[in-house]
Scaffold this active site. Structure first.
Site, PDB file in Angstrom:
ATOM      1  N   LEU A  89      11.497 -20.640  -4.207  1.00 38.42           N
ATOM      2  CA  LEU A  89      10.532 -19.731  -3.573  1.00 38.42           C
ATOM      3  C   LEU A  89       9.248 -19.772  -4.397  1.00 38.42           C
ATOM      4  O   LEU A  89       9.300 -19.729  -5.621  1.00 38.42           O
ATOM      5  CB  LEU A  89      11.105 -18.303  -3.568  1.00 38.42           C
ATOM      6  CG  LEU A  89      10.147 -17.141  -3.274  1.00 38.42           C
ATOM      7  CD1 LEU A  89       9.738 -17.128  -1.800  1.00 38.42           C
ATOM      8  CD2 LEU A  89      10.794 -15.800  -3.606  1.00 38.42           C
ATOM      9  N   SER A 119      -8.091  -5.550   4.961  1.00 36.17           N
ATOM     10  CA  SER A 119      -8.647  -5.278   3.630  1.00 36.17           C
ATOM     11  C   SER A 119      -9.005  -6.540   2.843  1.00 36.17           C
ATOM     12  O   SER A 119      -8.657  -6.657   1.664  1.00 36.17           O
ATOM     13  CB  SER A 119      -7.670  -4.416   2.818  1.00 36.17           C
ATOM     14  OG  SER A 119      -7.508  -3.157   3.424  1.00 36.17           O
ATOM     15  N   TRP A 168     -11.637  -2.782  -8.370  1.00 35.96           N
ATOM     16  CA  TRP A 168     -12.375  -2.400  -9.586  1.00 35.96           C
ATOM     17  C   TRP A 168     -13.096  -1.073  -9.374  1.00 35.96           C
ATOM     18  O   TRP A 168     -13.510  -0.422 -10.329  1.00 35.96           O
ATOM     19  CB  TRP A 168     -13.410  -3.466  -9.951  1.00 35.96           C
ATOM     20  CG  TRP A 168     -12.836  -4.794 -10.324  1.00 35.96           C
ATOM     21  CD1 TRP A 168     -12.862  -5.919  -9.559  1.00 35.96           C
ATOM     22  CD2 TRP A 168     -12.158  -5.160 -11.541  1.00 35.96           C
ATOM     23  NE1 TRP A 168     -12.243  -6.965 -10.219  1.00 35.96           N
ATOM     24  CE2 TRP A 168     -11.793  -6.517 -11.442  1.00 35.96           C
ATOM     25  CE3 TRP A 168     -11.808  -4.460 -12.707  1.00 35.96           C
ATOM     26  CZ2 TRP A 168     -11.118  -7.197 -12.448  1.00 35.96           C
ATOM     27  CZ3 TRP A 168     -11.128  -5.142 -13.707  1.00 35.96           C
ATOM     28  CH2 TRP A 168     -10.788  -6.489 -13.576  1.00 35.96           C
ATOM     29  N   ARG A 171       1.955  -4.919   6.095  1.00 27.78           N
ATOM     30  CA  ARG A 171       1.217  -3.923   5.308  1.00 27.78           C
ATOM     31  C   ARG A 171       2.012  -2.634   5.327  1.00 27.78           C
ATOM     32  O   ARG A 171       2.332  -2.109   6.401  1.00 27.78           O
ATOM     33  CB  ARG A 171      -0.187  -3.681   5.860  1.00 27.78           C
ATOM     34  CG  ARG A 171      -0.934  -2.664   4.991  1.00 27.78           C
ATOM     35  CD  ARG A 171      -2.384  -2.491   5.359  1.00 27.78           C
ATOM     36  NE  ARG A 171      -3.017  -1.614   4.371  1.00 27.78           N
ATOM     37  CZ  ARG A 171      -4.259  -1.725   3.937  1.00 27.78           C
ATOM     38  NH1 ARG A 171      -5.030  -2.693   4.396  1.00 27.78           N
ATOM     39  NH2 ARG A 171      -4.747  -0.883   3.043  1.00 27.78           N
ATOM     40  N   GLU A 178     -12.047  -5.472  -4.628  1.00 29.67           N
ATOM     41  CA  GLU A 178     -12.627  -4.135  -4.459  1.00 29.67           C
ATOM     42  C   GLU A 178     -11.902  -3.054  -5.290  1.00 29.67           C
ATOM     43  O   GLU A 178     -12.404  -1.934  -5.428  1.00 29.67           O
ATOM     44  CB  GLU A 178     -12.619  -3.730  -2.983  1.00 29.67           C
ATOM     45  CG  GLU A 178     -13.589  -4.522  -2.099  1.00 29.67           C
ATOM     46  CD  GLU A 178     -13.136  -5.958  -1.837  1.00 29.67           C
ATOM     47  OE1 GLU A 178     -13.977  -6.863  -1.960  1.00 29.67           O
ATOM     48  OE2 GLU A 178     -11.944  -6.188  -1.545  1.00 29.67           O
ATOM     49  N   ASP A 194       0.836  -1.208   0.000  1.00 33.59           N
ATOM     50  CA  ASP A 194       0.000   0.000   0.000  1.00 33.59           C
ATOM     51  C   ASP A 194       0.873   1.262   0.000  1.00 33.59           C
ATOM     52  O   ASP A 194       1.999   1.248   0.506  1.00 33.59           O
ATOM     53  CB  ASP A 194      -0.905  -0.023   1.244  1.00 33.59           C
ATOM     54  CG  ASP A 194      -2.086   0.930   1.095  1.00 33.59           C
ATOM     55  OD1 ASP A 194      -2.326   1.440  -0.021  1.00 33.59           O
ATOM     56  OD2 ASP A 194      -2.769   1.174   2.107  1.00 33.59           O
ATOM     57  N   GLY A 195       0.323   2.346  -0.549  1.00 34.42           N
ATOM     58  CA  GLY A 195       0.998   3.638  -0.486  1.00 34.42           C
ATOM     59  C   GLY A 195       1.589   4.100  -1.806  1.00 34.42           C
ATOM     60  O   GLY A 195       2.284   5.125  -1.853  1.00 34.42           O
ATOM     61  N   ASN A 196       1.298   3.366  -2.888  1.00 37.76           N
ATOM     62  CA  ASN A 196       1.840   3.775  -4.196  1.00 37.76           C
ATOM     63  C   ASN A 196       1.343   5.164  -4.598  1.00 37.76           C
ATOM     64  O   ASN A 196       2.116   6.005  -5.072  1.00 37.76           O
ATOM     65  CB  ASN A 196       1.414   2.785  -5.291  1.00 37.76           C
ATOM     66  CG  ASN A 196       2.049   1.424  -5.126  1.00 37.76           C
ATOM     67  OD1 ASN A 196       2.966   1.269  -4.337  1.00 37.76           O
ATOM     68  ND2 ASN A 196       1.563   0.454  -5.863  1.00 37.76           N
ATOM     69  N   GLU A 220       1.540 -13.342  12.473  1.00 43.78           N
ATOM     70  CA  GLU A 220       2.054 -12.137  13.140  1.00 43.78           C
ATOM     71  C   GLU A 220       1.900 -10.943  12.187  1.00 43.78           C
ATOM     72  O   GLU A 220       2.238 -11.043  11.002  1.00 43.78           O
ATOM     73  CB  GLU A 220       3.537 -12.321  13.499  1.00 43.78           C
ATOM     74  CG  GLU A 220       3.804 -13.429  14.498  1.00 43.78           C
ATOM     75  CD  GLU A 220       3.201 -13.146  15.876  1.00 43.78           C
ATOM     76  OE1 GLU A 220       3.106 -11.964  16.256  1.00 43.78           O
ATOM     77  OE2 GLU A 220       2.811 -14.117  16.550  1.00 43.78           O
ATOM     78  N   SER A 235      -7.172  -6.196  -5.512  1.00 44.00           N
ATOM     79  CA  SER A 235      -8.245  -6.818  -4.724  1.00 44.00           C
ATOM     80  C   SER A 235      -9.560  -6.813  -5.486  1.00 44.00           C
ATOM     81  O   SER A 235      -9.729  -6.051  -6.453  1.00 44.00           O
ATOM     82  CB  SER A 235      -8.422  -6.078  -3.395  1.00 44.00           C
ATOM     83  OG  SER A 235      -9.123  -4.873  -3.608  1.00 44.00           O
ATOM     84  N   HIS A 294       2.611   3.192  -8.935  1.00 41.84           N
ATOM     85  CA  HIS A 294       2.450   1.765  -9.253  1.00 41.84           C
ATOM     86  C   HIS A 294       3.664   1.259 -10.045  1.00 41.84           C
ATOM     87  O   HIS A 294       4.147   0.160  -9.812  1.00 41.84           O
ATOM     88  CB  HIS A 294       1.163   1.528 -10.050  1.00 41.84           C
ATOM     89  CG  HIS A 294      -0.089   1.881  -9.285  1.00 41.84           C
ATOM     90  ND1 HIS A 294      -0.265   1.556  -7.962  1.00 41.84           N
ATOM     91  CD2 HIS A 294      -1.230   2.524  -9.660  1.00 41.84           C
ATOM     92  CE1 HIS A 294      -1.463   1.981  -7.560  1.00 41.84           C
ATOM     93  NE2 HIS A 294      -2.056   2.584  -8.560  1.00 41.84           N
TER      94      HIS A 294
END
Ligand code: FPP
Length: 263
Positions: A136, A200, A74, A192, A72, A25-27, A211, A70, A42
């Protein structure tokens, strides 16, 4: 099956988290602070994805799950949504060779039926190419929502029962087999970025004993140092899974069933 439930059995705990899940988050705010259009954030976010994947592989993290889009999202302006789609395609096309060369397995989870056929094909090709890699597992959650996941798993459970004529088996084990990420253990560490402190609609079922680590750092500024800081915070935590501190000193984690203990 890799999936183990933290509410049924106490999982093994290692110093480095096996599975890290991140809400990037925070872009937008990163870009706005620099008087740039939101989408520039982004684009820089993709660089942070690359740095984080590399750092996780180096630290021996086995699963990294990133919330890219997500259910949401959209609701965002149409041009931002289409920019994000194009960015995802470009990044995937550009990075897949490098991911493969570095032993990284790519998985994409979410309701992919909402994406156009070209994106769906690209995803399937990338997943097939990297399917045998073991260093990974990088999971990108796209058009994903925790509630969507719980609903689709429930539907599969019910459909399976209808198909076999047997009653629906209502158990954690039977249910979790149908979750989109049934191939991965539950996240040990949830990160986050961007200062908000909420889940979210991310991995709602799987975060039961994860955690949580929140940082004000905007996602484009997240790097190997920031990851090390998050892992350092995780290492200091006492993961009790319902047990007492005194029990932790005397018992091996595998020997206890959390169901039989008070929280
Ligand atoms: C949240 O920041 C970020 C997103 C909704 C998109 C994240 C996507 C990327 C970093 C690109 C991912 C690409 C690949 C290949 C995985 P925000 O826009 O909500 O920021 P704000 O809270 O400051 O507005």
């Amino acid at each position: 099956m890799t999936y183990t439930s933290s509410t049924v059995l106490v999982p093994d705990v290692s110093a480095v988290p096996r599975h890290i899940a991140i809400i990037m988050d925070g872009n937008g705010r990163w870009a706005t602070q620099r008087r740039l259009p939101r989408v520039a954030g982004h684009s820089r976010g993709v660089d942070a994805v690359r740095a984080t994947v590399e750092a996780c592989a180096r630290r021996g993290v086995e699963y990294l799950t990133l919330f890219a889009f997500s259910s949401e999202n959209w609701r965002r302006p149409e041009d931002e949504v289409s920019f994000l789609m194009r960015l995802f395609v470009t990044a995937l096309e550009r990075e897949i060779g490098k991911l493969h060369a570095n032993g990284i397995k790519l998985r994409v989870v979410g309701d992919l039926s909402a994406f156009d056929r070209r994106i769906q094909d690209l995803i399937r090709r990338a997943e097939t190419k990297t399917a045998r890699n073991t260093r990974l597992t990088l999971t990108i959650a796209a058009n994903y929502g925790g509630r969507w996941d719980i609903m689709q798993a429930t539907r599969k459970l019910v459909d399976e029962a209808a198909l076999t004529g047997r009653p629906v088996e209502v158990s954690e084990e039977a249910f979790s087999e149908h979750l989109a990420m049934a191939y991965a253990p539950e996240p040990d560490l949830f990160i986050r970025t961007g200062g908000e402190q909420r889940v979210s609609n991310f991995l709602l079922w799987q975060l039961a004993y994860t955690e949580f680590y929140f940082t004000d750092t905007f996602w484009p500024d997240f790097d190997a140092d920031a990851l090390n800081h998050a892992i350092g915070s995780y290492t200091e935590r006492e993961r009790r899974f319902g047990r007492t501190s005194a029990q932790l000193e005397t018992q091996s984690p595998q020997s206890q069933n959390a169901d039989s203990l008070s929280c």
